[in-house]
Design a protein around this motif. Structure first.
Motif, short mmCIF file in Angstrom:
data_model
loop_
_atom_site.label_atom_id
_atom_site.label_comp_id
_atom_site.label_asym_id
_atom_site.label_seq_id
_atom_site.Cartn_x
_atom_site.Cartn_y
_atom_site.Cartn_z
N UNK A 23 0.85 -1.20 0.00
CA UNK A 23 0.00 0.00 0.00
C UNK A 23 0.88 1.25 0.00
N UNK A 24 1.51 1.56 -1.12
CA UNK A 24 2.45 2.71 -1.15
C UNK A 24 1.78 4.05 -0.89
N UNK A 25 0.47 4.18 -1.20
CA UNK A 25 -0.23 5.46 -0.99
C UNK A 25 -1.03 5.47 0.31
N UNK A 26 -0.72 4.54 1.21
CA UNK A 26 -1.49 4.43 2.45
C UNK A 26 -1.24 5.63 3.36
N UNK A 27 -2.22 5.91 4.21
CA UNK A 27 -2.06 6.92 5.25
C UNK A 27 -1.67 6.19 6.54
N UNK A 28 -0.45 6.46 7.00
CA UNK A 28 0.07 5.78 8.19
C UNK A 28 0.01 6.74 9.38
N UNK A 29 -0.78 6.35 10.39
CA UNK A 29 -0.97 7.16 11.59
C UNK A 29 -0.27 6.46 12.76
N UNK A 30 0.56 7.18 13.47
CA UNK A 30 1.25 6.63 14.64
C UNK A 30 0.81 7.40 15.88
N UNK A 31 0.21 6.68 16.83
CA UNK A 31 -0.26 7.27 18.08
C UNK A 31 0.85 7.13 19.12
N UNK A 32 1.23 8.22 19.71
CA UNK A 32 2.35 8.22 20.64
C UNK A 32 1.99 7.59 21.98
N UNK A 33 3.03 7.07 22.62
CA UNK A 33 2.95 6.51 23.98
C UNK A 33 1.89 5.41 24.09
N UNK A 34 1.87 4.54 23.13
CA UNK A 34 0.94 3.41 23.18
C UNK A 34 1.47 2.27 22.33
N UNK A 35 0.81 1.12 22.43
CA UNK A 35 1.20 -0.06 21.64
C UNK A 35 -0.07 -0.72 21.13
N UNK A 36 -0.01 -2.02 20.87
CA UNK A 36 -1.14 -2.72 20.27
C UNK A 36 -2.37 -2.73 21.17
N UNK A 37 -2.22 -2.41 22.44
CA UNK A 37 -3.35 -2.37 23.36
C UNK A 37 -4.10 -1.04 23.32
N UNK A 38 -3.78 -0.20 22.37
CA UNK A 38 -4.40 1.12 22.28
C UNK A 38 -5.92 1.03 22.11
N UNK A 39 -6.42 -0.05 21.53
CA UNK A 39 -7.85 -0.12 21.22
C UNK A 39 -8.71 -0.20 22.49
N UNK A 40 -8.12 -0.61 23.62
CA UNK A 40 -8.89 -0.58 24.86
C UNK A 40 -8.22 0.26 25.95
N UNK A 41 -6.98 0.67 25.73
CA UNK A 41 -6.34 1.56 26.70
C UNK A 41 -6.46 3.03 26.31
N UNK A 42 -6.47 3.29 25.00
CA UNK A 42 -6.67 4.66 24.52
C UNK A 42 -7.69 4.66 23.38
N UNK A 43 -8.90 4.22 23.67
CA UNK A 43 -9.91 4.09 22.61
C UNK A 43 -10.31 5.42 21.99
N UNK A 44 -10.27 6.48 22.77
CA UNK A 44 -10.69 7.78 22.23
C UNK A 44 -9.75 8.25 21.12
N UNK A 45 -8.44 7.97 21.25
CA UNK A 45 -7.50 8.36 20.20
C UNK A 45 -7.76 7.59 18.91
N UNK A 46 -8.07 6.32 19.03
CA UNK A 46 -8.36 5.51 17.85
C UNK A 46 -9.68 5.96 17.22
N UNK A 47 -10.69 6.17 18.05
CA UNK A 47 -12.01 6.57 17.54
C UNK A 47 -11.93 7.91 16.82
N UNK A 48 -11.08 8.79 17.27
CA UNK A 48 -10.94 10.10 16.62
C UNK A 48 -10.49 9.94 15.17
#
Length: 433
Positions: free
Chosen positions: A392-417
């Motif tokens: 996916x060379x034209x993909x949009x890559x978003x990196x959320x700081x200070x988190x890892x793969x557990x972001x979906x339940x530890x920082x759900x608001x950042x993912x939902x945004x």
């Protein structure tokens, strides 16, 4: 003279009397001695008393026992060695009783508790949908609007990991979460290939999961286009679905994707198959014998999912799943067959490329897993970067700081945004068309 004669007679008479007395005493002594010798001789000639007669033979004589070379551990004889062995035997019996209590009662109580808790803990907004031949999957959709967003959980995890994000996204559109077969509240049909000839894929592999998901979308009458959001194994399922049913998918959101080439690295294979799978197997076994439930009751075991706005019902469901050996068995299978799932995704990608109309977004954290050594995190990042550049060379890559793969339940608001941004972008595109 007369006087002298009288005196002589008297003396003679006295001497005669003494002589006769002496002879009588000698005769009596001789007689007594003879009597004693006779008695002694008779005693020597008396025969010994007869021995008592032997007891009569028993009507049911006992057979002669042959000595065995095998020691009798539980013998109850009264000699010292047998008594010691009897004490050892009684101790072994006591130990076996306690082992029986430990191995039988906790699993039985755990099973009875699971049967009672399952219907009570299943969320009311969800339902079990038959996707064919008795295979029932749990689906929960909240909110209204288009496009419909479907969330696919990480490897071996239930849909509970998406609850906070689902609630946030449902404010702008319809958001659906589901449990793969055997996980959470979904049922796993134990059927062989002969009973399901329409399912060429093995259980707990991406091909079978995507078939089940497509059947779920059809039975629930979810309208396309869909936005598929997956994490880890969920990213493989989302990609596979988008390649096969490309007319149904408008967007892919891949959270911490697992690149195919990652599982060709020896260091990663060692971690995945010798550490991670072993951990899940031990947890499954301890759940099967009821140990997990006891550890949860005593507080020695806690659910792994913690984060923002964790409700009491959420914690209770996680404890239920930690005590459920069927759920944990499916988690082991999904980890074990990950290579087969990756092979399926690789093959379908070559056979049928992704549609140019499907947009892709990748979301990752600073690390893949902050609990892993830096060497493993660097390996994952390296292959993720390579995977994105090649596929996916034209993909949009978003990196959320200070988190890892557990972001979906530890920082759900950042993912939902970021998900809301994808949804709004899609809506604008649809309105312009």
């Amino acid at each position: 003279q007369h006087v002298g004669a009288v005196s002589g007679d008297v003396a003679w008479d006295s001497l005669s009397a003494l002589t006769h007395a002496s002879e009588r005493a000698s005769a009596e002594a001789a007689a007594a001695s003879g009597i004693m010798r006779g008695v002694s001789k008779r005693r020597q000639n008396v025969p010994p008393p007869p021995s008592p007669p032997p007891p009569p033979p028993s009507l049911n004589p006992k057979p002669i026992e042959q000595k065995s070379s095998t020691p009798q551990v539980c013998s109850t004889e009264t000699n010292t060695d047998s008594f010691s062995l009897w004490r050892i035997c009684s101790r072994l019996v006591s130990i076996l009783k306690y082992l029986l209590l430990i191995l039988v009662i906790p699993p039985f109580l755990n099973y009875a508790s699971l049967q009672r808790e399952g219907p009570l803990l299943q969320p009311q907004e969800g339902q079990l949908i038959d996707v064919g031949l008795g295979q029932k999957l749990y689906l929960s959709c909240i909110g209204k609007g288009q496009p419909v967003v479907i969330f696919d959980a990480p490897t071996g995890m239930s849909s509970d990991v998406w609850l906070s994000i689902q609630k946030d996204v449902s404010l702008v559109t319809q958001a659906c979460i589901y449990d793969r077969a055997g996980l959470g509240f979904s049922k796993k049909a134990f059927q062989n290939e002969e009973t399901r000839p329409d399912k060429p894929w093995a259980q707990s592999t991406t091909g079978r999961m995507v078939d089940d998901l497509h059947g779920l979308v059809m039975e629930a009458k979810l309208q396309s286009p869909l936005i598929l959001v997956g994490s880890e194994l969920g990213t493989l399922n989302a990609r596979f679905y988008a390649h096969i049913h490309n007319w149904e998918v408008s967007d892919l959101v891949l959270i911490d994707p697992l690149p195919e080439e990652l599982f060709m690295e020896d260091v990663w294979l060692q971690y995945w198959y010798k550490e991670l799978i072993l951990h899940h197997q031990i947890r499954q076994f301890s759940a099967a014998i009821g140990l997990n439930r006891m550890l949860l009751i005593t507080g020695l075991l806690q659910p792994a999912m913690t984060g923002e706005n964790i409700s009491k019902e959420f914690v209770m469901r996680q404890k239920y799943l930690l005590s459920n050996p069927a759920h944990l068995s499916t988690a082991v299978d999904e980890h074990f067959f990950i290579n087969e799932s990756i092979s399926q995704v690789r093959d379908i990608s070559h056979f049928k490329p992704l549609s140019s109309t499907t947009s892709v977004t990748v979301i990752t954290g600073d690390h893949y897993d902050e609990q892993l050594p830096d060497s493993l995190n660097k390996v994952v990042f390296q292959f993720q970067k390579q995977f994105i550049a090649q596929n996916y060379p034209s993909v949009k890559w978003i990196r959320i700081k200070e988190t890892d793969r557990r972001m979906i339940y530890r920082k759900p608001s950042d993912v939902a945004k970021h998900l809301k941004k994808v949804i709004n972008k899609k809506r604008v595109k649809q309105e312009s068309q």
